[in-house]
Design an enzyme around this catalytic site. Structure first.
Site, PDB file in Angstrom:
ATOM      1  N   THR A  68       0.913  -1.397  -0.232  1.00  0.00           N
ATOM      2  CA  THR A  68       0.026  -0.048   0.031  1.00  0.00           C
ATOM      3  C   THR A  68       1.221   1.089   0.195  1.00  0.00           C
ATOM      4  OG1 THR A  68      -1.490  -1.016   1.156  1.00  0.00           O
ATOM      5  CG2 THR A  68      -1.563   1.399   1.038  1.00  0.00           C
ATOM      6  N   CYS A  69       1.795   1.279   0.984  1.00  0.00           N
ATOM      7  CA  CYS A  69       2.166   2.785   1.293  1.00  0.00           C
ATOM      8  C   CYS A  69       3.039   3.027  -0.562  1.00  0.00           C
ATOM      9  CB  CYS A  69       3.775   2.319   1.969  1.00  0.00           C
ATOM     10  SG  CYS A  69       5.232   3.975   2.672  1.00  0.00           S
ATOM     11  N   CYS A 100       0.570   6.054   1.028  1.00  0.00           N
ATOM     12  CA  CYS A 100       2.102   7.393   1.270  1.00  0.00           C
ATOM     13  C   CYS A 100       2.616   7.600  -0.035  1.00  0.00           C
ATOM     14  CB  CYS A 100       2.700   6.919   2.268  1.00  0.00           C
ATOM     15  SG  CYS A 100       2.113   5.668   3.041  1.00  0.00           S
ATOM     16  N   LYS A 139       0.419   9.404  -2.845  1.00  0.00           N
ATOM     17  CA  LYS A 139      -0.063  10.609  -2.560  1.00  0.00           C
ATOM     18  C   LYS A 139       0.955  11.819  -2.032  1.00  0.00           C
ATOM     19  CE  LYS A 139       0.115  11.010   2.033  1.00  0.00           C
ATOM     20  NZ  LYS A 139      -0.661  10.569   3.042  1.00  0.00           N
ATOM     21  N   TYR A 156      12.342  -2.853  -4.195  1.00  0.00           N
ATOM     22  CA  TYR A 156      11.939  -3.389  -3.287  1.00  0.00           C
ATOM     23  C   TYR A 156      12.239  -5.221  -3.965  1.00  0.00           C
ATOM     24  CZ  TYR A 156       9.673  -0.221  -0.222  1.00  0.00           C
ATOM     25  OH  TYR A 156       9.637   0.543   1.378  1.00  0.00           O
ATOM     26  N   GLY A 170     -13.889  11.374   6.579  1.00  0.00           N
ATOM     27  CA  GLY A 170     -13.023  12.928   7.794  1.00  0.00           C
ATOM     28  C   GLY A 170     -12.099  12.565   8.187  1.00  0.00           C
ATOM     29  N   TYR A 222      -7.888  10.903   7.730  1.00  0.00           N
ATOM     30  CA  TYR A 222      -6.546  11.157   6.856  1.00  0.00           C
ATOM     31  C   TYR A 222      -6.677  11.571   5.388  1.00  0.00           C
ATOM     32  CZ  TYR A 222      -3.486   9.253  10.945  1.00  0.00           C
ATOM     33  OH  TYR A 222      -2.350   9.284  11.769  1.00  0.00           O
ATOM     34  N   GLU A 268      -6.513  14.336   3.213  1.00  0.00           N
ATOM     35  CA  GLU A 268      -5.404  14.817   2.146  1.00  0.00           C
ATOM     36  C   GLU A 268      -5.941  14.755   0.329  1.00  0.00           C
ATOM     37  OE1 GLU A 268      -1.651  12.775   5.220  1.00  0.00           O
ATOM     38  OE2 GLU A 268      -3.063  11.747   3.568  1.00  0.00           O
ATOM     39  N   ARG A 312     -11.152  13.201  13.713  1.00  0.00           N
ATOM     40  CA  ARG A 312     -11.615  12.837  15.273  1.00  0.00           C
ATOM     41  C   ARG A 312     -10.743  12.161  15.322  1.00  0.00           C
ATOM     42  NH1 ARG A 312     -13.273   8.267  17.052  1.00  0.00           N
ATOM     43  NH2 ARG A 312     -13.808   7.548  14.667  1.00  0.00           N
ATOM     44  N   ASP A 322      -1.011  -3.792   8.991  1.00  0.00           N
ATOM     45  CA  ASP A 322      -2.277  -3.161   8.887  1.00  0.00           C
ATOM     46  C   ASP A 322      -3.581  -4.394   9.054  1.00  0.00           C
ATOM     47  OD1 ASP A 322      -1.347  -0.527   7.994  1.00  0.00           O
ATOM     48  OD2 ASP A 322      -2.833  -0.074   6.513  1.00  0.00           O
ATOM     49  N   ALA A 352       2.037  12.734  10.386  1.00  0.00           N
ATOM     50  CA  ALA A 352       1.623  13.953   9.492  1.00  0.00           C
ATOM     51  C   ALA A 352       0.899  13.692   9.173  1.00  0.00           C
ATOM     52  CB  ALA A 352       2.692  14.042   9.024  1.00  0.00           C
ATOM     53  N   HIS A 399      16.149  30.955  14.388  1.00  0.00           N
ATOM     54  CA  HIS A 399      15.508  32.817  14.026  1.00  0.00           C
ATOM     55  C   HIS A 399      16.053  32.906  12.308  1.00  0.00           C
ATOM     56  CE1 HIS A 399      13.421  36.316  14.248  1.00  0.00           C
ATOM     57  NE2 HIS A 399      14.670  36.922  13.638  1.00  0.00           N
ATOM     58  N   GLU A 410      10.377  27.828  15.554  1.00  0.00           N
ATOM     59  CA  GLU A 410      11.160  28.877  17.231  1.00  0.00           C
ATOM     60  C   GLU A 410      10.109  28.980  17.951  1.00  0.00           C
ATOM     61  OE1 GLU A 410      12.466  32.718  16.398  1.00  0.00           O
ATOM     62  OE2 GLU A 410      11.799  32.748  14.630  1.00  0.00           O
TER      63      GLU A 410
HETATM   64  P1  NDP Z   1     -10.113   6.483   9.203  1.00  0.00           P
HETATM   65  O1  NDP Z   1     -10.332   5.824   9.640  1.00  0.00           O
HETATM   66  O2  NDP Z   1      -9.605   7.587   9.625  1.00  0.00           O
HETATM   67  O3  NDP Z   1     -11.363   7.609   8.907  1.00  0.00           O
HETATM   68  C1  NDP Z   1     -12.494   6.936   8.372  1.00  0.00           C
HETATM   69  C2  NDP Z   1     -13.250   8.017   7.867  1.00  0.00           C
HETATM   70  O4  NDP Z   1     -14.339   8.052   7.796  1.00  0.00           O
HETATM   71  C3  NDP Z   1     -13.961   8.776   9.654  1.00  0.00           C
HETATM   72  O5  NDP Z   1     -14.071  10.685   8.918  1.00  0.00           O
HETATM   73  C4  NDP Z   1     -15.453   7.742   9.710  1.00  0.00           C
HETATM   74  O6  NDP Z   1     -15.991   8.950  10.701  1.00  0.00           O
HETATM   75  C5  NDP Z   1     -16.031   7.962   8.262  1.00  0.00           C
HETATM   76  N1  NDP Z   1     -16.903   7.104   8.181  1.00  0.00           N
HETATM   77  C6  NDP Z   1     -16.210   5.510   8.528  1.00  0.00           C
HETATM   78  N2  NDP Z   1     -17.711   5.173   8.026  1.00  0.00           N
HETATM   79  C7  NDP Z   1     -18.325   5.382   7.511  1.00  0.00           C
HETATM   80  C8  NDP Z   1     -19.572   5.777   6.803  1.00  0.00           C
HETATM   81  N3  NDP Z   1     -20.361   4.199   6.464  1.00  0.00           N
HETATM   82  N4  NDP Z   1     -19.863   6.444   6.704  1.00  0.00           N
HETATM   83  C9  NDP Z   1     -19.960   7.779   6.610  1.00  0.00           C
HETATM   84  N5  NDP Z   1     -18.014   7.884   6.710  1.00  0.00           N
HETATM   85  C10 NDP Z   1     -17.724   7.152   7.315  1.00  0.00           C
HETATM   86  O7  NDP Z   1      -9.599   5.853   7.450  1.00  0.00           O
HETATM   87  P2  NDP Z   1      -8.435   6.772   6.713  1.00  0.00           P
HETATM   88  O8  NDP Z   1      -9.611   5.299   5.504  1.00  0.00           O
HETATM   89  O9  NDP Z   1      -8.949   7.891   6.158  1.00  0.00           O
HETATM   90  O10 NDP Z   1      -7.340   6.282   6.793  1.00  0.00           O
HETATM   91  C11 NDP Z   1      -7.333   4.337   6.998  1.00  0.00           C
HETATM   92  C12 NDP Z   1      -5.790   4.751   7.871  1.00  0.00           C
HETATM   93  O11 NDP Z   1      -4.898   4.606   7.494  1.00  0.00           O
HETATM   94  C13 NDP Z   1      -5.547   5.732   8.875  1.00  0.00           C
HETATM   95  O12 NDP Z   1      -6.168   6.096  10.141  1.00  0.00           O
HETATM   96  C14 NDP Z   1      -4.298   6.118   9.372  1.00  0.00           C
HETATM   97  O13 NDP Z   1      -3.304   5.087   9.531  1.00  0.00           O
HETATM   98  C15 NDP Z   1      -3.798   5.570   8.060  1.00  0.00           C
HETATM   99  N6  NDP Z   1      -3.623   6.495   7.016  1.00  0.00           N
HETATM  100  C16 NDP Z   1      -1.993   7.697   7.552  1.00  0.00           C
HETATM  101  C17 NDP Z   1      -1.715   8.662   6.973  1.00  0.00           C
HETATM  102  C18 NDP Z   1      -0.572   9.225   6.866  1.00  0.00           C
HETATM  103  O14 NDP Z   1      -0.358   8.540   8.150  1.00  0.00           O
HETATM  104  N7  NDP Z   1      -0.088  10.771   7.173  1.00  0.00           N
HETATM  105  C19 NDP Z   1      -2.544   8.623   5.023  1.00  0.00           C
HETATM  106  C20 NDP Z   1      -3.518   7.922   4.725  1.00  0.00           C
HETATM  107  C21 NDP Z   1      -4.100   7.019   6.106  1.00  0.00           C
HETATM  108  P3  NDP Z   1     -16.019   8.625  12.115  1.00  0.00           P
HETATM  109  O15 NDP Z   1     -14.509  10.084  11.951  1.00  0.00           O
HETATM  110  O16 NDP Z   1     -17.275   9.316  12.371  1.00  0.00           O
HETATM  111  O17 NDP Z   1     -15.601   7.734  12.630  1.00  0.00           O
END
Ligand code: NDP
Length: 485
Positions: free
Chosen positions: A41-42, A47, A50, A98, A175, A177, A181, A204, A336, A374, A468, A473
């Site tokens: 995936t990465c 990552c 992205k 890889y 809402g 990551y 992003e 969240r 994962d 991040a 600075h 800072e």
């Molecule tokens: P997340 O679990 O972070 O977010 C899922 C989002 O979808 C939440 O906002 C959740 O809402 C919402 N959701 C879930 N089910 C439903 C539904 N049925 N209807 C509407 N909304 C829904 O998952 P992501 O897919 O964004 O990322 C997965 C993981 O991948 C991350 O947790 C992270 O560990 C990793 N990741 C890391 C990155 C980085 O390091 N920069 C970048 C991308 C991924 P609610 O909050 O209400 O549950």
């Protein structure tokens, strides 16, 4: 009993490849099976592509900044197909790296899908059967769509990298990551972005002040963000929706299982056309595309895991102990697929701790404490340790926080604000959390993460001389707490 290998790794992503290589370096006889592309995936659909898209999208504000700094410069159009071709050439190169890393380490590669037959045996889609003293499952996860009619019309994050052309408009659901992003990336590339998040505030689980600033910045940049809003219905805009409501839907609409994986995007779906969407607030809109960024699930289906006694959790994740050992002593799992902390560097750490434990005779529990990370929104968000909300539930804390317009964009007349925040224990003076919302926050938090991991106190931050003029800072010049909590 003589085994074919000392270690058989299933999954050639970041965690699996690292574990295989490290184990091979100890002299162990190692094999690895990958059913798709090396890098996982990465590298292939996460990552790396992205971040390259983040870079591509960041040129939009750069052009207007340059104009404000006196340059006569105008942005032309963004050439998605040229960019995309180059991106895939780079991903091919990395995949090759890889493969070569594995070959160079003496790891036997099987380009095949593996399923478990017993505690020491895997069957491969190529027809081979492999036995090993230890088996390491590192199969990662995949994005999931919500269980709703016509969800197959929407795309998931994997699909973004394979789009033939950029949509003119997109609705992003979620809402987390990935949702945030891609909202920023696509907005930067000129796509009209609408985002629905069902909760009260995006991201969240992260620090609330940081979440608020990022949400404001995203809206300021033109992202039409609606919180407390979700999708309730969707259909191809050309569909006769009244007929659909009357029960004459397509197979998918008739309740065929929602598609989970993107490689099923067929030509008809890809041809797409506008998608009609109804929101929880009753609003109806059409979008060129809908992106479900609604979470990910571990890749544990149809692998024979439960059949051989490996215990799975409620989300389908493999249950492991602190040494990444499953309920079957010869089978371990990292990354994962265990749904612990789903980040590439964590999977790599888990892989190395596994090798230390099993092949180097040094039992090493995985340290999941104080992991810096991040979120590559614009502005970027770097974070380590406790949020203000979690810290104040734990103990009395002082909050040091400043939000200001950084020199670079202030000079360009832009409203962009950054945030620097430290959560400090009143009892020990230790910095319990550090949160940065700013361009380059990912780079900054890597450094701050060292100090926080070492147990730095606020006094340690204070006695560090400022660099600075920089944004960072402020991290060592905040003298008075903004509030106590
Ligand atoms: P997340 O679990 O972070 O977010 C899922 C989002 O979808 C939440 O906002 C959740 O809402 C919402 N959701 C879930 N089910 C439903 C539904 N049925 N209807 C509407 N909304 C829904 O998952 P992501 O897919 O964004 O990322 C997965 C993981 O991948 C991350 O947790 C992270 O560990 C990793 N990741 C890391 C990155 C980085 O390091 N920069 C970048 C991308 C991924 P609610 O909050 O209400 O549950």
């Amino acid at each position: 009993m003589a085994f074919d290998f000392d270690l058989f790794v299933i999954g050639g992503g970041s965690g699996g490849v690292r574990a295989a290589r490290m184990a091979a370096q100890t002299g162990a006889k190692v094999a690895l099976a990958e059913e798709s592309r090396y890098g996982g995936t990465c590298v292939i659909r996460g990552c790396v592509p992205k971040k390259i898209m983040v870079f591509a999208s960041e040129f939009t504000p750069t052009v207007s900044d340059a104009q404000a700094y006196g340059w006569t410069i105008h942005a032309g159009g963004f050439d998605w197909s040229g960019f995309s071709e180059k991106l895939h050439t780079e991903l091919d190169r990395l995949e090759d790296v890889y493969r070569k890393l594995l070959d160079g380490s003496g790891v036997t590669r099987f380009d095949a899908r593996a399923t478990l037959k017993d505690a020491h045996t895997a069957t491969l889609s190529s027809g081979d059967t492999v036995t090993a003293k230890h088996i390491l499952v590192a199969t990662g996860g995949h994005p999931v769509r919500p269980d709703m009619t016509n969800a197959h019309l929407g795309i998931v994050s994997d699909d973004i990298f394979n789009l033939k052309e950029l949509p003119k408009s997109i609705l992003i659901i979620g809402g987390g990551y990935i949702a945030c992003e891609f909202a920023c990336i696509l907005n930067g590339l000129g796509v009209k972005v609408t985002q629905y998040y069902r909760g009260a505030q995006i991201l969240r689980g992260f620090d609330e002040e940081a979440r608020g600033l990022i949400a404001d910045a995203m809206k300021e940049q033109g992202i039409d963000l609606h919180v407390g809003t979700n999708i309730v219905e969707m259909a191809a805009a050309s569909d006769d929706r009244s007929a659909s409501e009357a029960g004459t839907q397509s197979d998918a609409a008739m309740g065929a299982p929602a598609r989970e994986s993107t490689d099923l995007l067929n030509e008809d779906d890809a041809k797409g056309g506008p998608i009609w969407v109804k929101a929880t607030n009753g609003a109806e809109h059409e979008f060129d595309a809908v992106l479900f960024a609604t979470g990910r699930k571990p890749n544990t289906d149809d692998m024979g895991l439960e059949e051989v006694g490996v215990k799975l959790g409620r989300n389908g994740q493999i249950e492991v102990d602190e040494y990444s050992q499953t309920s079957v002593p010869s089978i371990y799992a990292i990354g994962d697929v265990t749904d612990r902390v789903n980040l590439t560097p964590v999977a790599i750490r888990e892989g190395m701790a596994f090798v230390d434990t099993v092949f180097k005779g040094t039992p090493t529990p995985v340290d999941h404490d104080l992991i810096p990370s991040a979120v590559f929104t614009q502005p970027e968000f770097g974070t380590v340790g406790l949020t203000e909300e979690a810290a104040r539930d734990q103990e009395p804390v002082d909050i040091y926080c400043t939000s200001f317009r950084p020199m670079k964009t202030a000079f360009a007349g832009k409203p962009n604000r950054v945030l620097m925040k430290l959560i400090v224990s009143q009892e020990t003076d230790k910095v319990l959390g550090c949160h940065i919302v700013a361009p380059g926050a990912g780079e900054m938090i890597q450094m701050a993460g060292i100090a926080v991991k070492m147990g730095a106190t606020k006094a340690d931050f204070d006695r560090t001389v400022a660099v600075h003029p920089t944004m960072a800072e402020e991290m060592v010049t905040m003298r008075e707490p903004l509030r106590n909590a």
